[in-house]
Design an enzyme around this catalytic site. Structure first.
Site, PDB file in Angstrom:
ATOM      1  N   SER A   1       0.836  -1.198   0.000  1.00  0.00           N
ATOM      2  CA  SER A   1       0.000   0.000   0.000  1.00  0.00           C
ATOM      3  C   SER A   1       0.879   1.260   0.000  1.00  0.00           C
ATOM      4  CB  SER A   1      -0.955  -0.091   1.200  1.00  0.00           C
ATOM      5  OG  SER A   1      -1.954   0.879   1.117  1.00  0.00           O
TER       6      SER A   1
ATOM      7  N   HIS B   1      -8.273  -4.706  -0.402  1.00  0.00           N
ATOM      8  CA  HIS B   1      -6.996  -4.029  -0.161  1.00  0.00           C
ATOM      9  C   HIS B   1      -6.107  -4.853   0.780  1.00  0.00           C
ATOM     10  CE1 HIS B   1      -4.528  -0.554  -0.754  1.00  0.00           C
ATOM     11  NE2 HIS B   1      -4.346  -0.408   0.544  1.00  0.00           N
TER      12      HIS B   1
ATOM     13  N   ASP C   1     -10.582  -4.266  -4.800  1.00  0.00           N
ATOM     14  CA  ASP C   1      -9.937  -3.316  -3.890  1.00  0.00           C
ATOM     15  C   ASP C   1     -10.715  -2.002  -3.925  1.00  0.00           C
ATOM     16  OD1 ASP C   1      -8.265  -1.488  -2.599  1.00  0.00           O
ATOM     17  OD2 ASP C   1      -6.453  -2.522  -3.258  1.00  0.00           O
TER      18      ASP C   1
END
Ligand code: MLT
Length: 213
Positions: A113, A195, A163
């Protein structure tokens, strides 16, 4: 096996370093928003058990949560800050290599991320720093005028089809940008993946790393 060393901020980042037990590769573990230098050490051990691990803590705080660079809103990056922070991270990797004695030519980033986004920024701004990268749930850090030379770099991108934070176009665009710079890129979609990483994501990253490094 040597025990992990705690990092000193004198290299510029609070960090953990775990020496290699054989493989001459160092995994640069880059956590997501709200993580720290400890979070991804177990993942690194699982991905390449005999590699060294270098795991810094992001220096920017967002409501008390560590990040690697500032953002203006969800998915809207402060590009000036990202460039400065990317330079700092690059300098840290060089200094850590001198301190711990690992081969600076064999550093592979594993970023999740926010950590994947600064890893992608490092690939684009400092193309010689990373021999490879595993980008877990990345976006596009910025678009560059002119492509860097990534012809010796191998990259795995792992994206989730569901996501909620990252539109599907972004991992695709990132793959195109990196490929057009000459990198060998594999884009893997986790079917139904959000995610958060799944076990299948981790297993695919483990396989890819052991085949490529
Ligand atoms: C970022 O800010 O880097 C991305 O939005 C991912 C995240 O939430 O950390």
């Amino acid at each position: 096996m040597s025990s992990p060393k705690s990092g000193s901020p004198k290299l510029g980042f609070v960090h953990r370093f775990v020496p290699s037990t054989g493989r001459p590769v160092t995994l640069l573990m880059l956590h997501g928003t709200g993580g720290n230098e400890e979070d991804l050490v177990p993942l690194g051990r699982r991905l390449l058990p005999d590699a060294a691990i270098l795991s810094p803590r992001g220096k920017v705080l967002e409501n008390g949560m560590p990040r690697f660079f500032r953002r203006l809103a969800d998915g809207v990056f402060d590009t000036n800050d990202l460039v400065v922070r990317t330079d700092e991270l690059t300098e840290f990797v060089g200094k850590a290599s001198g301190t711990y004695g690992f081969d600076v030519g064999k550093v592979v980033a594993v970023g999740y991320s926010n950590g994947a986004n600064i890893a992608a920024s490092t690939l684009l701004l400092h193309p010689r720093v990373l021999a490879g990268a595993v980008l877990l749930r990345p976006m596009v850090p910025f678009t560059l005028q002119g492509a860097p030379d990534l012809s010796r770099t191998r990259i795995l991108i792992e994206a989730g089809t569901d996501d909620a934070l990252i539109p599907k176009e972004l991992p695709e665009e990132l793959a195109r940008i990196l490929e057009s710079a000459g990198a060998r890129v594999k884009l893997r979609w986790q079917d139904g993946g959000g995610h958060t990483l799944t076990e299948a994501d981790v297993e695919a990253a483990r396989e890819w790393l052991s085949e490529n490094f």
